[in-house]
Design an enzyme around this catalytic site. Structure first.
Site, PDB file in Angstrom:
ATOM      1  N   ASP A 319       0.762  -1.273   0.165  1.00 52.42           N
ATOM      2  CA  ASP A 319       0.015  -0.040  -0.255  1.00 52.42           C
ATOM      3  C   ASP A 319       0.824   1.287   0.035  1.00 52.42           C
ATOM      4  O   ASP A 319       1.782   1.342   0.912  1.00 52.42           O
ATOM      5  CB  ASP A 319      -1.037  -0.099   1.418  1.00 52.42           C
ATOM      6  CG  ASP A 319      -1.993  -0.849   1.186  1.00 52.42           C
ATOM      7  OD1 ASP A 319      -2.605  -0.717  -0.152  1.00 52.42           O
ATOM      8  OD2 ASP A 319      -2.673  -1.711   1.963  1.00 52.42           O
ATOM      9  N   PHE A 389     -14.220  20.038   6.732  1.00 53.39           N
ATOM     10  CA  PHE A 389     -14.258  19.254   5.422  1.00 53.39           C
ATOM     11  C   PHE A 389     -15.450  18.139   5.373  1.00 53.39           C
ATOM     12  O   PHE A 389     -15.817  17.768   6.336  1.00 53.39           O
ATOM     13  CB  PHE A 389     -13.045  18.337   5.210  1.00 53.39           C
ATOM     14  CG  PHE A 389     -12.913  17.694   4.042  1.00 53.39           C
ATOM     15  CD1 PHE A 389     -12.411  18.078   2.767  1.00 53.39           C
ATOM     16  CD2 PHE A 389     -13.213  16.255   3.975  1.00 53.39           C
ATOM     17  CE1 PHE A 389     -12.279  17.442   1.582  1.00 53.39           C
ATOM     18  CE2 PHE A 389     -13.401  15.457   2.778  1.00 53.39           C
ATOM     19  CZ  PHE A 389     -12.739  16.087   1.736  1.00 53.39           C
ATOM     20  N   SER A 390     -16.018  18.229   4.189  1.00 49.33           N
ATOM     21  CA  SER A 390     -17.096  17.196   4.074  1.00 49.33           C
ATOM     22  C   SER A 390     -17.160  16.453   2.435  1.00 49.33           C
ATOM     23  O   SER A 390     -16.497  17.110   1.575  1.00 49.33           O
ATOM     24  CB  SER A 390     -18.361  17.840   4.194  1.00 49.33           C
ATOM     25  OG  SER A 390     -19.058  18.353   2.778  1.00 49.33           O
ATOM     26  N   ARG A 394     -15.867  18.805  -0.718  1.00 50.69           N
ATOM     27  CA  ARG A 394     -14.769  18.546  -0.769  1.00 50.69           C
ATOM     28  C   ARG A 394     -13.838  19.737  -0.632  1.00 50.69           C
ATOM     29  O   ARG A 394     -12.931  19.977  -1.355  1.00 50.69           O
ATOM     30  CB  ARG A 394     -14.470  17.900  -1.955  1.00 50.69           C
ATOM     31  CG  ARG A 394     -15.073  16.503  -2.144  1.00 50.69           C
ATOM     32  CD  ARG A 394     -14.535  15.602  -3.447  1.00 50.69           C
ATOM     33  NE  ARG A 394     -14.913  16.023  -4.656  1.00 50.69           N
ATOM     34  CZ  ARG A 394     -14.258  16.338  -5.764  1.00 50.69           C
ATOM     35  NH1 ARG A 394     -12.928  15.851  -5.773  1.00 50.69           N
ATOM     36  NH2 ARG A 394     -15.135  16.962  -6.744  1.00 50.69           N
ATOM     37  N   SER A 396     -12.609  22.605   2.655  1.00 50.08           N
ATOM     38  CA  SER A 396     -12.728  23.402   4.204  1.00 50.08           C
ATOM     39  C   SER A 396     -12.322  24.736   4.140  1.00 50.08           C
ATOM     40  O   SER A 396     -11.823  25.179   3.034  1.00 50.08           O
ATOM     41  CB  SER A 396     -11.854  22.369   5.035  1.00 50.08           C
ATOM     42  OG  SER A 396     -10.560  22.637   4.664  1.00 50.08           O
ATOM     43  N   LYS A 413     -10.147  26.149   0.936  1.00 47.96           N
ATOM     44  CA  LYS A 413      -9.221  25.352   0.478  1.00 47.96           C
ATOM     45  C   LYS A 413      -9.784  24.044  -0.111  1.00 47.96           C
ATOM     46  O   LYS A 413     -10.715  23.403   0.515  1.00 47.96           O
ATOM     47  CB  LYS A 413      -7.771  25.271   1.011  1.00 47.96           C
ATOM     48  CG  LYS A 413      -8.046  24.327   2.502  1.00 47.96           C
ATOM     49  CD  LYS A 413      -6.641  23.946   3.190  1.00 47.96           C
ATOM     50  CE  LYS A 413      -6.698  23.020   3.896  1.00 47.96           C
ATOM     51  NZ  LYS A 413      -7.448  23.172   5.158  1.00 47.96           N
ATOM     52  N   ASP A 540      -9.834  -5.626   2.858  1.00 53.37           N
ATOM     53  CA  ASP A 540      -8.671  -6.217   2.387  1.00 53.37           C
ATOM     54  C   ASP A 540      -8.622  -7.601   2.638  1.00 53.37           C
ATOM     55  O   ASP A 540      -7.975  -8.541   2.079  1.00 53.37           O
ATOM     56  CB  ASP A 540      -7.478  -5.751   3.310  1.00 53.37           C
ATOM     57  CG  ASP A 540      -6.978  -4.350   2.766  1.00 53.37           C
ATOM     58  OD1 ASP A 540      -7.148  -4.227   1.798  1.00 53.37           O
ATOM     59  OD2 ASP A 540      -6.373  -3.728   3.760  1.00 53.37           O
TER      60      ASP A 540
END
Lengths: 700, 580
Positions: A319, A389-390, A394, A396, A413, A540
């Site tokens: 990953d 942020f949500s 997208r 905040s 931003k 996973d």
């Protein structure tokens, strides 16, 4: 109380005098023929020891085939050979036992608050944790120890898992999602949880760990079985070689009319010297020690098979986040839009991030401070309203009431397209240059965050993935070993390409979904490759189950941990690299000792054959190239060398052959030189030395 | 050792290497059923055989079916040869009126020829009728060799293929090996031999008056010599090519009618290793990597050259005890030098040493000199070459599959040494493979050592010895080493035509041929199922000089370690006593 435990595992349990004592006792216990029969090579030695002991007793009675002191000494050293082998195994097991004991101490008998119904948390029966059955519900509250492995079905709590992980910082456990698994023996520090038991009594994680460490469940691994077959074949051949020597000798004595036939004592001595006792005696210790090394790296393997497979892995799926790169992206630069000063951009970016507790947000605040001297302002002094942020917006940012006037600063931003939409909705213009900057940053493998104030775009924050230090070199090592590294990331292809290039991975899978991982593993396996991966989430689990070596993070979900065949208690994805090395070490140690063991036989022949037939064919003394003093001392020296070499190699068996990241050809050359050629030469010197000592002590 | 002698050895070895590629490539085409230049000639015959025998050449079989076919075919061959010997007095083509062969000798001979051993407890010209020689011996010379090649072809396919089940069709490999490879070469060689003076007829034996009358052991005057006749050349050609080695006459290729000239000597000797060497290339070709074939050939060649050097050196030096007696053992224009006892003067030391080494390296067993009369070290070389398991060239087919078993053991240990589950040409080597490989390296030494032990302590065994002391031990060890490795050469000196040796020897031959062929096929059957493991940096290459060295070490260690004590009591102590 519960915090003492596995973090101790990391330190090699030093070999204490107590452990030596215990190993000594165990090595005597292991003389039980039923136990010895599992190891054909050493079983033959034990039978030989019994036989020579009988011959010794006969000699004491005055009817021996050779002097009693001589048969007795040979017999004694044969017993030592068996004991040394047993001792190595006992010592390897001893470490595990000491660790298991430490674990067991931590697992006190706890009380469990068994609940009859989910609704009412005040109604429960206090029972012993051992009475808990799979499917039972129990309550844990502040200060309680979790009584069994389970899944949180209600509540949120901070849990001290140091008993398992050695990590003292508490972790959050809550119902649903990837953080719902709890482990028996860990302790709730605050709040409460309702847990459903997922393991049968005695089958919990801690129990399994104890069993694994103790080696109670140790089964021979496929490769060990194959090697055992080869060793058994050698043993049978040498058995016949030695048995047939008696008739050959009798024939020779009659044919030339001088001397006496070879004695049984000499034949047994020859047999024990020829069969691969060095590897036969240490084989089991090597396997146990391999498991032990894993544990010291805080990795629990559910089977030895998995460790062995780790050495064969061809492909590592890694990953990106946490393995290839540091977990968090960092702001590294502000690029202002045309006509905007850098300071203004930095100021706005900082304001937008003051309340942003994510590492990215904090890194923006820090960057603004370091580069432009903007101190973090007290968020309470400026009358600001922060916008978190949500996933929908997208974005905040913050809405700031500036100086009591009516004008508001709306600072945001966010992702480039989100800001673009936001600006355009309010009638603003999204400058073309900003579009270009965003693209350039993406191409470099970084993430652009666009900052805007009201309808104006101020510029772009450059958020960069930080590739872990030294990782590129490790990947290069892996490549040399023939292991391919594949980075898995949810990033877009542009970003992924750049990071892959920077980290030096061989391949990558961008915009990956969990099912893509599974498919990738299957594809590689179809091509005959062995795949290793790490994972922690429930999504996973299928891929973990499919992978040949699957390492679950201990912080992961219960299903991930069950699908995996190894669990990393440190939850460090980079651990995969060490796991591969340990797997290789295990095989190499077996290989080198096998080679050494067989190579030793050459010298032993030169010691024993001239001695055995000295009375019939004095001419054979020309083969006594070591100029050993007498036939008796020659045979005794060979037997003593054969026994002592086991002891001398115990440290190597326990520590493992040092792993070197060099290609197969170089590794083979190196090991053949050290253990093959060395294995031919060493016993010549060793046997000669022992012979000189024996001569000096007038024993012969 | 003379320059001339060394030159001859060099020419021999060089020719072997040069021919390996063209012949090997041709054989690969034969096994893969591709077009060859012989198709117009043999294609119709091949199809006729399939139609007649109801064989579908496109139908492939798994290892078990192939093993059954192999065993069945050999069993029938064995019965036929046995019956021919027992009934020859009633059958035609017996001008000398030779009687039935004894049951135990018939058994031993039938086994011997079916197993490609060609151990001969009998003397050809005084025992076998022409019909028995042609229909029994010569036919078995072809088919036992072809059988070995067929098993090899099946084994190679096991390595070349992945994730499969079938190995090919034994009947097809067998037919094609005989028709396209052995038959044409045998015809050409037989014609050359005839041109050089080998006999090829069905006439009764010829009597000739001696120019110089002599006396027999009882002192009676002998004035007449009987010269044996028969269809010799045709049998000699195939016994050399097919690593059979069973002579038409008792003296084998030391007999002037079997090996008349230096040219025939070279060609017969060359035929011993020609196919076995070329098969290495065939292997490389069939697995798609000729380097693999070359590396095996290199390993075999290195062992052969070292052995050859030791033998030639020992034979050239002769017996040091003779020097004290004032006997000149140095080579000169008028003196061949060295140990000439038991050697044909026309072949000399170099060619006798070369023949002895290659005939034991390959499981041929034909001789042009008497191994019993070699120096102890020369005799040691012949013993060791066989005791390595007949894998240094070895029998056609069987030698290479034997060597491949050693490769698997070498790969296994090497794999451990580099920390990776061993693999060979993309096949993972696991417990089952090791089980079969262990069985394969285990059986031969067990058979040889145990039967030798039985012989040296029984009256029936020791009664046949003609030389006492360590040499007598060597004679017995040699007899079982030779039969237990399907070589067939004899140390002579030992009267092996007794019920004891006929039966124990027959047993040794049966075990070493079939008990080895079946696990070999089982191994192939397991390998063919394996998934292909792609090559990576971590894969241990098996074509490097390092691996060749390692393979040689494994072959020598496994061989030498098993037999060192026995050899110490035979040729080694004999040598040391001679040097004292």
């Amino acid at each position: 109380m519960t915090t003492q435990t596995i973090q101790d595992l990391k330190k090699p349990v030093g070999l204490t005098s107590g452990m030596y004592r215990r190993a000594l006792v165990d090595s005597l216990m292991k003389l039980n023929p039923r136990w010895m029969a599992r190891n054909p090579v050493m079983f033959v030695v034990e039978v030989g020891s019994v036989l020579t002991t009988a011959l010794w007793i006969k000699a004491l009675a005055g009817t021996g085939e050779a002097p009693a002191w001589y048969i007795g000494s040979v017999s004694l050293w044969l017993w030592f050979t068996v004991l040394f082998a047993n001792f190595s195994e006992a010592l390897a097991e001893g470490r595990g036992k000491a660790q298991a004991d430490a674990l067991r101490r931590s697992r006190r008998d706890t009380k469990a608050k068994l609940m009859s119904a989910l609704r009412d948390r005040s109604k429960f029966n206090l029972i012993s944790s051992t009475e808990l059955k799979k499917g039972d519900l129990f309550l844990v509250e502040t200060g309680d120890t979790i009584a069994a492995d389970g899944e949180v079905i209600e509540g949120v709590a901070s849990v001290d898992e140091s008993a398992i992980t050695g990590e003292s910082a508490p972790v959050i456990r809550e119902s649903g999602g990837d953080r719902s698994a709890v482990t028996g023996g860990t302790r709730v520090l605050s709040d409460w949880l309702v847990v459903r038991v997922t393991s049968e009594p005695g089958g919990g994680f801690l129990d399994r760990m104890i069993k694994l460490i103790e080696g109670a469940k140790r089964q021979k691994t496929p490769n060990e079985i194959a090697l055992n077959i080869l060793l058994a074949a050698f043993t049978i051949i040498f058995l016949v070689v030695c048995v047939t020597l008696l008739p050959y000798s009798i024939f020779s004595v009659t044919a030339v009319g001088q001397g006496t036939p070879v004695t049984i004592t000499v034949l047994v001595a020859l047999l024990v010297c020829l069969i691969p006792t060095t590897i036969g005696g240490l084989l089991s210790a090597i396997g146990i020690a391999g498991m032990d090394r894993m544990i010291r790296h805080n990795v629990i393997a559910t089977s030895g098979r998995a460790i062995e497979a780790a050495g064969d892995v061809d492909v590592l799926l890694l990953d990106k986040t946490g393995t290839v790169t540091l977990g968090n992206r960092m702001a590294t630069e502000f690029t202002p839009a045309p006509g905007i000063s850098k300071e203004r951009l930095a100021d706005a970016a900082q304001l937008a991030s003051l309340a942003d507790e994510t590492p990215e947000g904090r890194s923006i605040v820090v960057l603004a401070k370091e580069k432009y001297g903007l101190r973090g302002r007290d968020i309470h002094q400026i009358s600001a309203q922060f916008v978190p942020f949500s996933a929908q917006t997208r974005m905040s940012g913050a809405d700031i009431q500036s100086d009591g006037k009516n004008s508001r600063r709306i600072i945001r931003k966010g992702a480039a397209d989100a800001i673009k939409n936001f600006i355009e909705q309010q009638g603003g213009v999204y400058p073309a240059q900003v579009l270009q900057i965003v693209q350039e940053i993406s191409k470099m493998g970084a993430t652009p965050l666009v900052v805007s104030e009201n309808t104006e775009v101020l510029g772009v924050i450059h958020l960069k993935d930080i590739v872990k230090g030294g990782i590129k070199e490790r990947f290069a090592h892996l490549r040399k070993m023939g292991i391919k590294t594949v980075m898995i990331t949810g990033d877009n292809i542009l970003t992924a390409t750049a990071i892959a290039a920077e980290a030096g991975v061989d391949d990558f899978l961008a915009e990956a979904k969990p099912e893509d991982k599974l498919k990738l593993i299957r594809d590689y396996q179809k091509g005959g490759r062995l795949v290793a991966m790490t994972g922690d989430g429930t999504n996973d689990a299928p891929a973990l189950a499919q992978a040949d070596v699957a390492v679950a993070m201990n912080t992961g979900t219960q299903s991930a941990r069950e699908a995996a065949n190894m669990i990393d208690l440190d939850s460090n994805p980079t651990k995969l690299l060490e796991i591969v090395e340990i797997g290789k070490q295990l095989l190499m140690t077996r290989g080198t000792l096998t080679t050494f063991s067989i190579a030793n036989d050459v010298a032993k022949y030169f010691a024993i054959i001239p001695a055995a037939f000295a009375t019939t064919y004095p001419a054979l003394n020309a083969l006594n190239v070591m100029h050993l003093a007498t036939p008796e001392s020659a045979i005794l020296s060979a037997v003593i060398f054969n026994a002592l070499i086991i002891v001398a190699l115990i440290p190597l068996a326990l520590k493992g052959v040092k792993y070197r990241p060099i290609s197969a050809v170089h590794l083979l050359r190196r090991h053949l030189l050290i253990y093959g050629v060395g294995g031919v030469i060493a016993p010549f010197a060793g046997i000669k030395l022992i012979d000189m000592l024996l001569k000096g002590m007038n024993l012969s | 050792m003379t320059t001339n002698g060394m030159l001859q050895l060099f020419v021999y070895l060089a020719a072997l290497v040069v021919l390996a590629k063209p012949l090997g490539a041709f054989m690969a085409r034969v096994f893969q059923r591709e077009k060859t230049f012989l198709d117009p000639l043999f294609g119709p015959v091949e199809r006729l055989i399939y139609r007649f025998a109801k064989i579908n050449p496109d139908e492939e079989m798994d290892w078990k079916q192939n093993a059954v076919a192999f065993l069945l075919f050999n069993f029938v061959g064995l019965i036929v040869v046995y019956a021919l010997q027992r009934l020859q007095q009633f059958l035609p083509l017996n001008p000398q009126g030779l009687g039935a062969v004894s049951p135990d000798s018939s058994f031993n001979t039938a086994v011997s020829f079916a197993t490609n051993t060609n151990w001969q407890g009998y003397g050809g010209e005084t025992t076998m009728s022409y019909l028995t020689q042609m229909l029994g011996m010569t036919v078995q010379n072809f088919v036992s060799a072809a059988g070995g090649m067929a098993v090899l072809a099946l084994f190679i396919r096991g390595i070349a293929r992945h994730s499969g089940k079938t190995l090919g069709n034994f009947w097809v490999d067998m037919t094609r090996s005989t028709l396209y490879i052995l038959m044409p070469m045998a015809v050409v060689l037989a014609l050359v031999l005839v041109s050089q003076g080998s006999v090829q007829n069905l006439s009764p034996y010829v009597s000739a008056s001696l120019l110089q009358p002599t006396a027999d052991t009882s002192g009676a005057k002998v004035t007449e010599q009987v010269i044996a006749m028969g269809p010799a050349a045709s049998q000699i050609a195939i016994k050399q090519l097919g690593t059979n080695g069973g002579g038409f006459f008792n003296a084998n290729s030391a007999h002037p009618l079997e090996n008349p000239t230096p040219l025939t000597d070279f060609l017969e000797m060359f035929s011993i290793l020609m196919i076995a060497a070329a098969l290495c290339y065939t292997f490389g070709k069939m697995v798609g990597d000729t380097r693999q074939g070359w590396s095996l050939l290199a390993a075999m060649m290195i062992i052969l050259v070292v052995a050859l050097f030791v033998a030639y050196q020992a034979e050239s030096r002769g017996n040091p005890k003779f020097n004290a007696l004032g006997i000149d053992q140095f080579a000169s224009a008028v003196n061949p030098g060295g140990n000439m006892e038991g050697k044909e003067v026309r072949f000399g030391v170099a060619n006798s040493s070369l023949w002895a080494t290659v005939t034991t390296a390959a499981s041929n067993g034909s001789v042009n000199a008497m191994h019993d009369s070699f120096t102890p070290m020369g005799g040691l070389v012949t013993l060791v070459m066989m005791q390595l398991g007949e894998v240094v060239f070895g029998g056609v087919g069987s030698g290479l599959y034997g060597m491949l078993v050693f490769v698997i053991v070498a790969v296994f240990v090497a794999g451990l040494l580099v920390g990776r589950t061993p693999e060979y040409l993309g096949h993972k080597i696991e417990a089952y493979e090791m089980k079969m490989a262990s069985l394969l390296i285990l059986i031969m030494p067990l058979t040889v050592l145990l039967l030798t032990a039985l012989a040296v302590v029984s009256q029936a065994g020791t009664g046949s010895i003609s030389n006492p002391g360590p040499h007598g031990f060597s004679e017995i060890l040699y007899a079982f080493t030779s039969q237990g490795n399907n070589n067939g050469s004899a140390f002579a000196g030992l009267n092996a035509n007794t019920p004891f040796y006929n039966i124990t020897g027959g047993l040794a031959m049966l075990i070493s041929r079939y008990w080895l062929a079946v696990p070999t096929l089982a191994l192939a059957g397991s390998l063919v199922r394996k998934k292909l493991i792609p090559v990576s940096e971590g894969t241990l290459p098996t074509h490097t000089p390092l691996f060749v060295f390692w393979l040689i070490a494994v072959v020598l260690i496994v061989g030498a370690l098993n037999f060192f004590p026995a050899l110490a009591l035979g040729p080694i102590v004999e040598h040391l006593m001679m040097m004292q």
